[in-house]
Motif scaffolding. Structure first.
Motif, PDB file in Angstrom:
ATOM      1  N   LEU A 102      22.792 -35.310  15.144  1.00  0.00           N
ATOM      2  CA  LEU A 102      24.092 -34.646  15.035  1.00  0.00           C
ATOM      3  C   LEU A 102      24.311 -33.670  16.190  1.00  0.00           C
ATOM      4  CD1 LEU A 102      24.300 -33.966  11.196  1.00  0.00           C
ATOM      5  CD2 LEU A 102      25.875 -35.360  12.528  1.00  0.00           C
ATOM      6  N   VAL A 103      23.264 -32.943  16.542  1.00  0.00           N
ATOM      7  CA  VAL A 103      23.375 -32.020  17.676  1.00  0.00           C
ATOM      8  C   VAL A 103      23.655 -32.801  18.957  1.00  0.00           C
ATOM      9  CG1 VAL A 103      22.094 -30.399  19.129  1.00  0.00           C
ATOM     10  CG2 VAL A 103      21.932 -30.236  16.639  1.00  0.00           C
ATOM     11  N   ALA A 104      22.945 -33.924  19.136  1.00  0.00           N
ATOM     12  CA  ALA A 104      23.079 -34.697  20.363  1.00  0.00           C
ATOM     13  C   ALA A 104      24.463 -35.322  20.513  1.00  0.00           C
ATOM     14  CB  ALA A 104      22.006 -35.791  20.406  1.00  0.00           C
ATOM     15  N   VAL A 105      25.063 -35.791  19.395  1.00  0.00           N
ATOM     16  CA  VAL A 105      26.360 -36.477  19.501  1.00  0.00           C
ATOM     17  C   VAL A 105      27.533 -35.510  19.412  1.00  0.00           C
ATOM     18  CG1 VAL A 105      25.390 -38.585  18.530  1.00  0.00           C
ATOM     19  CG2 VAL A 105      26.521 -36.957  17.005  1.00  0.00           C
ATOM     20  N   THR A 106      27.307 -34.286  18.955  1.00  0.00           N
ATOM     21  CA  THR A 106      28.402 -33.321  18.821  1.00  0.00           C
ATOM     22  C   THR A 106      28.759 -32.695  20.160  1.00  0.00           C
ATOM     23  OG1 THR A 106      27.761 -32.826  16.543  1.00  0.00           O
ATOM     24  CG2 THR A 106      29.135 -31.200  17.662  1.00  0.00           C
TER      25      THR A 106
END
Length: 442
Positions: A102-106
């Motif tokens: 989630l951190v990577a795609v946000t």
């Protein structure tokens, strides 16, 4: 919460053992039950997140983790606590990869780099915070609060995730190789069970050897299942990557030594030197500070020296540090007998770990980066479980009591670290990241 729950428990182990009547040989299961499930199912957790959606997986893992934390804090018996810790590990195995995804795609670009750096800082700081928090909560309240403290944090994080987090990524299709994952975890759990009972029954006893045989059979069955699966947890071509394979082996061994050393020193300081839980937690802070220094040294030298030199040097320092701890007298003084070894040990860990991560992920393409990171995470957690089990068995099985067992276990750790250092110097590929290249840190 996930990282903190490894370190925070070590300091409270003597209090848990006294309250629930756990033998010293069985105390390691409070740690290993959690690590085995969180690490052994990490790849499955990542695939679940891809399949059902990262937000859903994160919230589901958080609910399981928080509920199991509540159950651990209220545990009436040792068996109930170990079972709750295993379920807590299952929640962590789903929550961790989905949270990182989630951190990577946000975020994108520089924001993503900043977000991942914050992630790494929080994960690394969790060890130091866990050691101190475990001492504070155990001393001022009760050991049960090392688990109960997760409940309000989990509730707040869950509400925030539902309201704030978005997940617009495409879901991955494909069959989840659950049989392969379950046989792997069963094999590793059987192996840890064999090691944990070796002190009482003997390393060459029929019980120990038969359990090891069962573990080997289960792990072999896992390899066969993975080979025949149309959608394996880890594609065979990824395992044939020499830098990733070498890095995973070093990560497994080095983490085993590190986790085992935390376990041993927590018991020694409280059981032999009769320190409080709070003082024990504070005693680890110099080690953590030296680890941070080692990470900084690696960042500055990796382009010039290469990862092979740094891994070998870091593991050599780990061998020297654990060797110094093995030489400590039965009733050692912290400042003169233990602290020098802990400082050298911490510096070695700080040098070896980031260099190992750089090596492992240097030749992995972007499409396989997540799976390769999951494999490294699995090696990290499984190594911790095996390291705690083996060193605890050596310590509790030695004649002469806890103090003598501490020296024997530290000596075993020093020998393993020296062998890993020699193997790294001879066989591990050397990587020199280009100037300005972001250094991947665990």
């Amino acid at each position: 919460m996930v990282v903190l729950d490894i370190a925070i428990v070590n300091v409270a182990l003597p209090s848990i053992g006294g309250a629930l009547d756990l033998k010293a040989a069985d105390l390691s299961w409070v740690v290993t039950a959690y690590i085995l499930c969180s690490g052994g199912l990490l790849l499955v957790g990542g695939r679940v997140a891809d399949g059902v959606g990262r937000k859903r997986a994160f919230v589901a893992g958080l609910v399981v983790f928080t509920g199991a934390s509540l159950a651990s804090g209220l545990a009436p018996t040792s068996g109930f606590l170990i079972g709750a810790r295993a379920i807590q590990g299952v929640g962590a195995s789903v929550m961790t990869p989905s949270a990182l995804a989630l951190v990577a795609v946000t975020y994108e670009g520089q924001q993503r780099a900043t977000a991942l750096a914050i992630w790494g800082a929080v994960a690394s700081g969790g060890i130091a915070v866990g050691a101190v928090a475990g001492g504070l909560l155990t001393t001022w309240l009760d050991w049960r609060w090392i688990f109960l403290v997760n409940v309000p944090v989990g509730l707040v994080a869950g509400v925030a995730a539902v309201r704030i987090v978005r997940d617009e990524a495409e879901r991955r299709t494909g069959r989840l190789d659950l049989p392969g994952a379950l046989t792997a975890v069963a094999g590793l759990a059987t192996l840890v069970y064999a090691f944990s009972g070796a002190a009482e029954h003997g390393w060459g006893s029929a019980r120990t050897l038969s359990l090891i045989g069962v573990a080997v059979a289960l792990l072999a069955a896992c390899a066969v299942i993975e080979t025949r699966s149309n959608d394996p947890l880890v594609p065979p071509r990824l395992l044939r990557n020499p830098t990733l394979a070498a890095g995973s082996i070093v990560m497994l061994g080095a983490t085993g030594i590190m986790a085992g050393a935390f376990f041993l020193n927590s018991l020694y300081l409280q059981s032999v030197l009769h320190w409080s839980a709070l003082d024990t937690g504070l005693a680890f802070l110099p080690l953590v500070a030296m680890t941070a220094l080692g990470v900084h040294v690696t960042q500055r030298l990796v382009q010039q020296a290469g990862t092979r030199t740094l891994i070998a040097a870091g593991l050599a320092l780990v061998a020297v540090g654990t060797g110094l701890l093995a030489l400590a007298p039965d009733h050692a003084r912290y400042a003169t007998d233990l602290l020098p070894g802990l400082l050298v040990f911490g510096l070695g860990i700080g040098v070896a770990f980031p260099a190992t991560s750089i090596t492992a992920l240097s030749d992995v393409d972007h499409q396989q980066a997540g799976m390769a990171s999951g494999l490294m995470g699995t090696a990290h957690e499984v190594g911790a479980a095996l390291g705690v089990a083996v060193l605890a068995a050596i310590a509790t099985g030695a004649t002469g009591g806890t103090a003598a067992g501490y020296g024997a276990a530290c000596l075993a750790a020093a020998v393993v670290a020296a062998l890993l250092a020699a193997g790294a110097a001879l066989a591990i590929p050397s990587v020199r990241p280009a100037a300005g290249h972001a250094v991947a840190l665990h």
